[in-house]
Enzyme design. Structure first.
Site, PDB file in Angstrom:
ATOM      1  N   CYS A   1       0.794  -1.368   0.082  1.00  0.00           N
ATOM      2  CA  CYS A   1      -0.037   0.094  -0.042  1.00  0.00           C
ATOM      3  C   CYS A   1       0.887   1.255   0.065  1.00  0.00           C
ATOM      4  CB  CYS A   1      -0.947   0.061   1.272  1.00  0.00           C
ATOM      5  SG  CYS A   1      -1.985  -1.436   1.210  1.00  0.00           S
TER       6      CYS A   1
ATOM      7  N   HIS B   1      -3.857   6.843   1.520  1.00  0.00           N
ATOM      8  CA  HIS B   1      -4.492   5.741   1.141  1.00  0.00           C
ATOM      9  C   HIS B   1      -5.886   5.254   1.463  1.00  0.00           C
ATOM     10  CE1 HIS B   1      -4.029   1.453   0.160  1.00  0.00           C
ATOM     11  NE2 HIS B   1      -4.080   1.092   1.375  1.00  0.00           N
TER      12      HIS B   1
ATOM     13  N   ASN C   1     -10.114  -0.991  -2.221  1.00  0.00           N
ATOM     14  CA  ASN C   1      -8.593  -0.651  -1.629  1.00  0.00           C
ATOM     15  C   ASN C   1      -7.823  -1.222  -2.887  1.00  0.00           C
ATOM     16  OD1 ASN C   1      -6.267  -0.798  -0.739  1.00  0.00           O
ATOM     17  ND2 ASN C   1      -6.644  -1.671   0.974  1.00  0.00           N
TER      18      ASN C   1
HETATM   19  O1  UT7 Z   1      -4.574  -1.607   2.898  1.00  0.00           O
HETATM   20  C1  UT7 Z   1      -3.664  -1.775   3.761  1.00  0.00           C
HETATM   21  C2  UT7 Z   1      -4.086  -1.304   5.124  1.00  0.00           C
HETATM   22  N1  UT7 Z   1      -5.402  -2.063   5.292  1.00  0.00           N
HETATM   23  C3  UT7 Z   1      -6.078  -1.702   6.555  1.00  0.00           C
HETATM   24  O2  UT7 Z   1      -5.594  -0.295   7.011  1.00  0.00           O
HETATM   25  C4  UT7 Z   1      -7.009  -2.554   6.955  1.00  0.00           C
HETATM   26  C5  UT7 Z   1      -7.627  -1.983   8.167  1.00  0.00           C
HETATM   27  N2  UT7 Z   1      -8.720  -2.440   8.847  1.00  0.00           N
HETATM   28  C6  UT7 Z   1     -10.024  -2.496   8.298  1.00  0.00           C
HETATM   29  O3  UT7 Z   1     -10.262  -1.814   7.402  1.00  0.00           O
HETATM   30  C7  UT7 Z   1     -10.998  -3.353   9.101  1.00  0.00           C
HETATM   31  O4  UT7 Z   1     -10.535  -3.915  10.155  1.00  0.00           O
HETATM   32  C8  UT7 Z   1     -11.753  -4.199   8.125  1.00  0.00           C
HETATM   33  C9  UT7 Z   1     -12.658  -3.741   7.081  1.00  0.00           C
HETATM   34  C10 UT7 Z   1     -10.685  -5.166   7.515  1.00  0.00           C
HETATM   35  C11 UT7 Z   1     -12.857  -5.143   9.098  1.00  0.00           C
HETATM   36  O5  UT7 Z   1     -13.598  -4.290   9.689  1.00  0.00           O
HETATM   37  P1  UT7 Z   1     -13.920  -4.404  11.233  1.00  0.00           P
HETATM   38  O6  UT7 Z   1     -14.811  -3.248  11.606  1.00  0.00           O
HETATM   39  O7  UT7 Z   1     -12.592  -4.061  11.939  1.00  0.00           O
HETATM   40  O8  UT7 Z   1     -14.526  -5.610  11.428  1.00  0.00           O
HETATM   41  P2  UT7 Z   1     -13.872  -6.955  12.438  1.00  0.00           P
HETATM   42  O9  UT7 Z   1     -12.841  -7.809  11.424  1.00  0.00           O
HETATM   43  O10 UT7 Z   1     -13.591  -6.742  13.743  1.00  0.00           O
HETATM   44  O11 UT7 Z   1     -15.341  -7.928  12.249  1.00  0.00           O
HETATM   45  C12 UT7 Z   1     -16.491  -7.609  13.115  1.00  0.00           C
HETATM   46  C13 UT7 Z   1     -17.491  -8.516  12.856  1.00  0.00           C
HETATM   47  C14 UT7 Z   1     -17.160 -10.039  13.129  1.00  0.00           C
HETATM   48  O12 UT7 Z   1     -18.328 -10.536  13.636  1.00  0.00           O
HETATM   49  P3  UT7 Z   1     -18.491 -10.949  14.985  1.00  0.00           P
HETATM   50  O13 UT7 Z   1     -17.225 -11.710  15.466  1.00  0.00           O
HETATM   51  O14 UT7 Z   1     -18.549  -9.457  15.855  1.00  0.00           O
HETATM   52  O15 UT7 Z   1     -19.732 -11.728  15.205  1.00  0.00           O
HETATM   53  C15 UT7 Z   1     -16.801 -10.386  11.671  1.00  0.00           C
HETATM   54  O16 UT7 Z   1     -17.051 -11.831  11.658  1.00  0.00           O
HETATM   55  O17 UT7 Z   1     -17.946  -8.541  11.456  1.00  0.00           O
HETATM   56  C16 UT7 Z   1     -17.995  -9.874  11.050  1.00  0.00           C
HETATM   57  N3  UT7 Z   1     -17.529  -9.602   9.485  1.00  0.00           N
HETATM   58  C17 UT7 Z   1     -18.366  -9.286   8.691  1.00  0.00           C
HETATM   59  N4  UT7 Z   1     -19.636  -9.531   8.500  1.00  0.00           N
HETATM   60  C18 UT7 Z   1     -20.141  -9.167   7.300  1.00  0.00           C
HETATM   61  C19 UT7 Z   1     -16.126  -9.500   9.028  1.00  0.00           C
HETATM   62  N5  UT7 Z   1     -16.257  -9.043   7.709  1.00  0.00           N
HETATM   63  C20 UT7 Z   1     -17.591  -8.978   7.410  1.00  0.00           C
HETATM   64  C21 UT7 Z   1     -18.101  -9.229   5.993  1.00  0.00           C
HETATM   65  N6  UT7 Z   1     -19.526  -9.093   6.142  1.00  0.00           N
HETATM   66  N7  UT7 Z   1     -17.779  -8.811   4.923  1.00  0.00           N
END
Ligand code: UT7
Length: 351
Positions: free
Chosen positions: A112, A278, A308
């Protein structure tokens, strides 16, 4: 000698894939994706398109705007985390597709933040007087990382059931599968003796202690052989993103990098006309904007349309922002990115 962006270009593949279509191949929803990431749709490359194809088309636009002959490009830098092949690098393939004469071609593998690393290299090459026109491209085809097998449902919206068990399999990767998109952005960076316009400074950094926060665990020289069937069966060829951990690092490090590069050049955030961040997550960028106290007209985001696109986010955003934000001569623009490695960096550019 200053390094000036004399032409910019971008290219995204024609297949627009909205969140509803993603929800047909895994357990996700338009609401979740919009709320957590800001993404509404993304582009995926066609089955016959590789990173070099998107890169070459974006580069054609940049070269045309720069108004130079292809024979005047004397260095090709391509930042990507999705090269066409394990080797050779993608930069010589881009050079060949553009029909450029033999020139030095270099891949940048800083994910990135690859484009910021590229700006530093281009700036140094041009200021040293060794080169006159560097073609700097950021390009990605993430489609190859995606876990599903039926691309006709995703690309063409074909209405048919997935193979047995595949919905559950794809859902295992849903946090990562929904965030990436394909695209390319390119700059021609040229040496100019006079004028205030040009790259003012670039700062880049890395901390390999966090290499396992965003990575592809399978395939590579760490294994014998490079790739084994079990890796594919375990899904080890799909990137791992420790999302919440990276999120926390990004919202701390990106404002720090912006402040640091401004400070070492005697500026404050008030001197900025635009911050190009980014495009990993709209929520990250909103936090960075608030932390820096920037008004809405001082930031530009296009993650909503493209997801992204890793190394391509900065050049694509700058290309669109030039018109969308009415950038004018004399404006100070800051670029900032953080990604796998972890690597990060910021650059200051005077229009
Ligand atoms: O490009 C390089 C830099 N990259 C980044 O900076 C990425 C930074 N991180 C992020 O953008 C976010 O952390 C993500 C978009 C990757 C994930 O979002 P989040 O709000 O951090 O979600 P999470 O991984 O903490 O998951 C929360 C909940 C989970 O369910 P439970 O355990 O709370 O029941 C996941 O299973 O959301 C669920 N979940 C989804 N649900 C529906 C995770 N992905 C999805 C999805 N659809 N696509």
């Amino acid at each position: 000698m200053r390094a000036v962006f004399t032409g910019t270009g971008m290219h995204v593949p024609p297949h627009v894939v909205d969140n509803h279509r993603m929800a047909r191949v895994m357990d996700t929803s338009d609401e979740w994706i919009r709320q957590r990431t800001g993404i509404v749709e993304r582009r995926f490359a066609g089955l016959d398109q590789a990173t070099s194809d998107l890169a070459a088309t974006a580069a054609e636009g940049a070269i045309a705007e720069a108004g130079i002959e292809k024979s005047e490009i004397d260095y090709v830098l391509v930042a990507t985390m999705t090269p066409d092949y394990y080797f050779p690098g993608v930069a010589p393939i881009v050079q060949h597709k553009l029909d450029l004469p033999p020139v030095p071609c270099l891949d940048i593998r800083q994910q990135c933040s690859g484009f910021v690393y590229g700006m530093q290299l281009a700036d140094a090459m041009l200021r040293s007087g060794q080169y006159r026109n560097v073609l700097l491209v950021g390009a990605e085809v993430h489609a190859g990382f995606m876990p599903w097998t039926d691309w006709e449902i995703v690309l063409d919206g074909k209405q048919r059931p997935l193979p047995e068990g595949e919905f559950e399999w794809n859902t295992r990767f849903r946090d990562r599968a929904v965030i990436f998109g394909d695209g390319a952005g390119a700059f021609v960076v040229s040496a100019r003796e006079d004028g205030a316009s040009g790259v003012e400074d670039v700062m880049v950094c890395a901390d390999g202690d966090h290499a396992d926060k965003m990575w592809v665990p399978g395939a590579g020289s760490a294994y014998r052989p490079y790739v084994r069937r079990e890796m594919i069966e375990r899904g080890d060829l799909v990137p791992i993103v420790e999302g919440p951990k990276v999120f926390k690092v990004a919202v701390r490090v990106m404002p720090e990098a912006v402040r640091a590069i401004l400070k070492r050049n005697g500026y404050t955030v008030d001197d900025l006309r635009l911050l190009i961040m980014h495009q990993a997550n709209l929520r990250i960028n909103e936090v960075v904007q608030r932390t820096l106290g920037l008004e809405d007209d001082k930031v530009f985001n296009n993650i909503q349309k493209y997801g992204n696109t890793t190394a391509a986010t900065l050049p694509m955003a700058f290309h669109e922002a030039r018109e969308a934000c009415g950038l004018e001569k004399g404006d100070l623009v800051c670029f900032v990115a953080l990604g796998s490695g972890l690597t990060w960096g910021a650059a200051l550019y005077r229009i």
